[in-house]
Design a protein around this motif. Structure first.
Motif, PDB file in Angstrom:
ATOM      1  N   ASN A 156      -1.552   7.323  11.824  1.00  0.00           N
ATOM      2  CA  ASN A 156      -0.920   6.065  12.230  1.00  0.00           C
ATOM      3  C   ASN A 156      -0.846   5.885  13.737  1.00  0.00           C
ATOM      4  N   THR A 173       0.844  -1.193   0.000  1.00  0.00           N
ATOM      5  CA  THR A 173       0.000   0.000   0.000  1.00  0.00           C
ATOM      6  C   THR A 173       0.879   1.243   0.000  1.00  0.00           C
ATOM      7  N   CYS A 188      -6.557  -4.722   2.603  1.00  0.00           N
ATOM      8  CA  CYS A 188      -5.259  -4.971   1.958  1.00  0.00           C
ATOM      9  C   CYS A 188      -4.579  -6.225   2.478  1.00  0.00           C
ATOM     10  N   LYS A 224      -6.501  -0.753   5.765  1.00  0.00           N
ATOM     11  CA  LYS A 224      -5.746   0.498   5.867  1.00  0.00           C
ATOM     12  C   LYS A 224      -6.741   1.626   6.102  1.00  0.00           C
ATOM     13  N   PHE A 255      -3.208   0.787  10.501  1.00  0.00           N
ATOM     14  CA  PHE A 255      -3.943  -0.347   9.947  1.00  0.00           C
ATOM     15  C   PHE A 255      -4.849  -0.940  11.023  1.00  0.00           C
ATOM     16  N   VAL A 259      -0.052   5.435   4.994  1.00  0.00           N
ATOM     17  CA  VAL A 259      -1.291   5.808   5.677  1.00  0.00           C
ATOM     18  C   VAL A 259      -1.384   7.322   5.771  1.00  0.00           C
TER      19      VAL A 259
END
Length: 342
Positions: free
Chosen positions: A311, A38, A291, A306, A318, A41
């Motif tokens: 974060n 990915t 994901c 996600k 996540f 974030v």
């Protein structure tokens, strides 16, 4: 992401796309089975733009899976939607209010109309307070005496709050318009929008009856077991999935990085989903990118998601969503058609 132990806690209050507040944690543990690449974030801040963050993240991961790299501008989509909303508000003479709420399918609608910009071409170094911007645009629309006045004033306000649009888009030595760039990234016909509710026939598309379906988009209706198999199949073959669903359950907790059903049972079926939807216990609250796949030490299955709330949790933004949570609480999913054919 590594195998981590973390705390499980309850949810005090949820507002659509907002952050939960936490209670005392209880420890648990996951092992990842499938992890899809990915982009980093992001943090949507106070905006209700989770639908844009999640869908663009899904498109970005699709490019990473193909060995490509692209990072797309949420701010550009927000700007185009605000301009649309201002025109609608002007012609409907103060009908309703200007809002940036929506569904992930709106990304494709907006890209078809206005194209797309790379993130590096249009982003703000400081978080944009989109609720304030929406109120400002609404005040302009209410006070404008002509469409020309409206457009000029709205553009000026958006330049000040979000940033000036770039004159050109340069990628790998080539010059693009926003529409040309959008077509090079993805086309709406390359993606499927799926849902699963029994008040419409299966195997046929229908306009999903949720308030945020502002553009009255169609969703292909499939049985829930078929939808779940499709999502798992896509993830196992390296394709991420945009998930749209309910986060009002007490067991959804960003701070501990998990979403579970407190009164979990062995399995939920089509009747359970329909009843929860019809009684408004399943509502359209939030979007995230699925994901990956995982399991806990008891062998229960989970999806890796996600989020777009920064974060600040044990998994760097996540989350782990239980299989039964996704099965019961999904409003819609979006995925590449290529994921179906594998």
């Amino acid at each position: 992401m590594k195998k981590l132990a973390f705390g499980l806690l309850g949810l005090v209050m949820i507002i659509s796309c907002g952050r939960p507040q936490s209670r005392k944690p209880v420890r648990s543990e996951f092992r990842n089975d499938v992890v899809i690449k990915t982009t980093p974030v992001l943090d949507q801040g106070r905006s209700p733009l989770c639908w844009a963050y999640a869908m663009l993240a899904t498109i970005e991961s699709e490019h990473l899976m193909q060995g490509d790299s692209v990072h797309l501008s949420v701010d550009y989509l927000a700007r185009m939607l605000l301009k649309d909303e201002a025109t609608h508000y002007y012609f409907n003479r103060s009908d309703g209010r200007i809002s940036l709420r929506g569904m992930a399918s709106m990304v494709f609608d907006l890209m078809a109309m206005y194209g797309m910009l790379p993130y590096d071409s249009y982003y703000n170094n400081e978080p944009v307070d989109y609720p304030v911007v929406a109120r400002t645009v609404q005040q302009i629309a209410r006070a404008s005496a002509s469409l020309g006045m409206l457009n000029g004033r709205v553009d000026k306000a958006l330049d000040e709050h979000i940033g000036y649009l770039p004159g050109t888009i340069m990628m790998l030595g080539a010059r693009y318009t926003p529409l040309e760039f959008a077509h090079s990234v993805c086309r709406p016909e390359e993606y499927l929008s799926l849902t699963s509710f029994s008040h419409h026939p299966f195997g046929k598309p229908f306009i999903l009856e949720v308030p945020d379906n502002q553009m009255r988009d169609y969703f292909l209706n499939v049985p829930i077991d078929s939808l779940m198999r499709t999502v798992v199949h896509a993830l196992k073959h390296g394709h991420s999935v945009c998930w749209e669903g309910d986060i009002s359950e007490p067991g959804f907790d960003f701070q501990r990085g998990v979403a579970v059903l407190q009164n979990d049972k062995a399995d939920y079926d089509q009747f359970d989903r329909q009843r929860a939807f019809e009684t408004f216990r399943t509502t359209d609250d939030h979007c995230m990118e699925l994901c990956g796949l995982a399991h806990d030490r008891q062998g229960h299955r989970f999806f890796i998601a996600k989020n777009s709330w920064g974060n600040g949790n044990p998994f760097d933004g996540f989350m782990y969503l239980s299989y039964q949570y996704v099965k019961l609480k999904t409003i819609a999913v979006y995925l590449s058609k290529e994921a179906i054919g594998k």
